[in-house]
Design an enzyme around this catalytic site. Structure first.
Site, PDB file in Angstrom:
ATOM      1  N   LYS A  13       0.575  -1.177   0.081  1.00  0.00           N
ATOM      2  CA  LYS A  13       0.500  -0.114  -0.075  1.00  0.00           C
ATOM      3  C   LYS A  13       0.578   1.491   0.083  1.00  0.00           C
ATOM      4  CE  LYS A  13      -1.952  -0.788   3.807  1.00  0.00           C
ATOM      5  NZ  LYS A  13      -2.171  -2.180   4.639  1.00  0.00           N
ATOM      6  N   ARG A  88      -9.872   0.908   8.903  1.00  0.00           N
ATOM      7  CA  ARG A  88     -10.322  -0.042   8.377  1.00  0.00           C
ATOM      8  C   ARG A  88     -10.188  -1.319   9.744  1.00  0.00           C
ATOM      9  NH1 ARG A  88      -3.334   0.668   8.961  1.00  0.00           N
ATOM     10  NH2 ARG A  88      -2.344  -0.414   9.594  1.00  0.00           N
ATOM     11  N   ARG A 127      11.172  -6.627   4.410  1.00  0.00           N
ATOM     12  CA  ARG A 127      11.214  -5.642   4.108  1.00  0.00           C
ATOM     13  C   ARG A 127      12.117  -5.135   5.936  1.00  0.00           C
ATOM     14  NH1 ARG A 127       6.089  -2.420   4.680  1.00  0.00           N
ATOM     15  NH2 ARG A 127       5.256  -3.066   6.292  1.00  0.00           N
ATOM     16  N   ARG A 139      11.205  -1.010  11.638  1.00  0.00           N
ATOM     17  CA  ARG A 139       9.979  -0.335  12.095  1.00  0.00           C
ATOM     18  C   ARG A 139       9.399  -1.716  13.638  1.00  0.00           C
ATOM     19  NH1 ARG A 139       5.221   0.556   8.143  1.00  0.00           N
ATOM     20  NH2 ARG A 139       3.727  -1.109   9.970  1.00  0.00           N
ATOM     21  N   ARG A 150      -0.788  -9.275  13.269  1.00  0.00           N
ATOM     22  CA  ARG A 150      -2.162  -7.642  12.010  1.00  0.00           C
ATOM     23  C   ARG A 150      -2.824  -8.631  10.686  1.00  0.00           C
ATOM     24  NH1 ARG A 150       3.444  -4.799  10.776  1.00  0.00           N
ATOM     25  NH2 ARG A 150       1.966  -3.587   9.031  1.00  0.00           N
TER      26      ARG A 150
HETATM   27  P1  AMP Z   1       0.553   0.631   9.221  1.00  0.00           P
HETATM   28  O1  AMP Z   1       2.071   1.522   8.920  1.00  0.00           O
HETATM   29  O2  AMP Z   1      -0.753   1.360   8.604  1.00  0.00           O
HETATM   30  O3  AMP Z   1       0.975  -0.240   8.925  1.00  0.00           O
HETATM   31  O4  AMP Z   1       0.304   0.954  10.932  1.00  0.00           O
HETATM   32  C1  AMP Z   1       0.991   0.749  11.811  1.00  0.00           C
HETATM   33  C2  AMP Z   1       0.588   0.343  13.548  1.00  0.00           C
HETATM   34  O5  AMP Z   1      -0.404   1.706  13.075  1.00  0.00           O
HETATM   35  C3  AMP Z   1      -0.943  -0.705  13.066  1.00  0.00           C
HETATM   36  O6  AMP Z   1      -0.501  -1.588  13.537  1.00  0.00           O
HETATM   37  C4  AMP Z   1      -2.052  -0.441  14.534  1.00  0.00           C
HETATM   38  O7  AMP Z   1      -1.667  -0.920  15.785  1.00  0.00           O
HETATM   39  C5  AMP Z   1      -1.605   1.677  13.646  1.00  0.00           C
HETATM   40  N1  AMP Z   1      -3.002   1.620  12.757  1.00  0.00           N
HETATM   41  C6  AMP Z   1      -2.253   2.538  11.944  1.00  0.00           C
HETATM   42  N2  AMP Z   1      -3.841   2.497  11.048  1.00  0.00           N
HETATM   43  C7  AMP Z   1      -4.547   2.298  12.092  1.00  0.00           C
HETATM   44  C8  AMP Z   1      -6.428   2.490  11.975  1.00  0.00           C
HETATM   45  N3  AMP Z   1      -6.720   2.943  11.338  1.00  0.00           N
HETATM   46  N4  AMP Z   1      -6.746   2.335  13.348  1.00  0.00           N
HETATM   47  C9  AMP Z   1      -6.141   1.432  14.684  1.00  0.00           C
HETATM   48  N5  AMP Z   1      -4.609   1.682  14.082  1.00  0.00           N
HETATM   49  C10 AMP Z   1      -3.853   2.014  12.894  1.00  0.00           C
END
Ligand code: AMP
Length: 203
Positions: A13, A88, A127, A139, A150
């Site tokens: 993404k 999400r 990654r 990360r 996740r």
């Molecule tokens: P990402 O970079 O999109 O994979 O997000 C990393 C982490 O941020 C996720 O595993 C969640 O802990 C938190 N996070 C990001 N977007 C959301 C969302 N829309 N709702 C809840 N938690 C989020």
């Protein structure tokens, strides 16, 4: 253009959102990036979100919705955006519908990157290895164990979001296992197929 990019962790993404940003001149609104920034700056939101993110769990809906609602009001999002990592949960999708309605805005398209789950944990591992090799900070949630968590959450909480947008006639699913350029081409074609009337109506 008001777009949402959906897909499981490791589906690409972030990479594809960047291509949409450069191709269409709209900002990428990544809730993951916004939350990581809040953690770095130790804001109230960041302090609340940090441990949740490290576990791979979802930050509470109200908190994320508030962050996105603020971001929607920034001047650079006035002419469109691509949401990456949000919504999400179904509650977030419903809250977004409401936030957009209140601003007299509507979504143009929701693009889903479909990827076979069996390769996702490997992708996340790669990654992390590549980032470490480049000397970048890896990360803390890019570990196979947290990635599995996740993915579980994606299946349970985010798949219903896909159905929500399918029922609104906004969804296009794209094969995210293709080479990056082919995925980008499919995304561009899906965006080009957005009815012109839909874009005109929201101006
Ligand atoms: P990402 O970079 O999109 O994979 O997000 C990393 C982490 O941020 C996720 O595993 C969640 O802990 C938190 N996070 C990001 N977007 C959301 C969302 N829309 N709702 C809840 N938690 C989020």
């Amino acid at each position: 253009m008001r777009l949402i990019l959906l897909g499981p962790p490791g589906a690409g993404k972030g990479t594809q959102a960047e291509k949409i940003v450069s191709g269409f001149g709209i900002p990428q609104l990544s809730t993951g990036d916004m939350l990581r920034e809040a953690v770095k700056l130790r804001t109230k939101t960041g302090l609340h979100a940090r441990e949740i993110m490290e576990r791979g769990d979802l930050v509470p809906d109200e908190l994320v919705v508030a962050v996105v609602a603020d971001r929607l009001d920034q001047p650079d999002a006035a002419n469109g955006f691509v949401l990456d990592g949000f919504p999400r949960t179904l509650a977030q999708a419903v809250a977004l519908d409401k936030e957009l309605y209140q601003r007299n805005l509507r979504l143009d398209a929701v693009l889903e990157l479909k990827v076979d789950e069996s390769i996702l944990v490997d992708r996340v591992k790669t990654r992390a290895e590549q980032m470490a090799k480049r000397g970048e900070t890896v990360r803390s949630d890019d570990t196979p164990k947290v990635c599995e968590r996740r993915l579980d959450i994606y299946r349970a909480q985010t798949v219903p979001v896909i159905e929500h947008y399918r029922s609104q006639g906004l969804l296009t699913s794209i094969d995210g296992l293709q080479p990056i350029e082919a995925v980008t081409e499919d995304l561009a074609a899906a965006i080009a197929a957005v009815p012109v009337n839909a874009i005109r109506r929201q101006k």
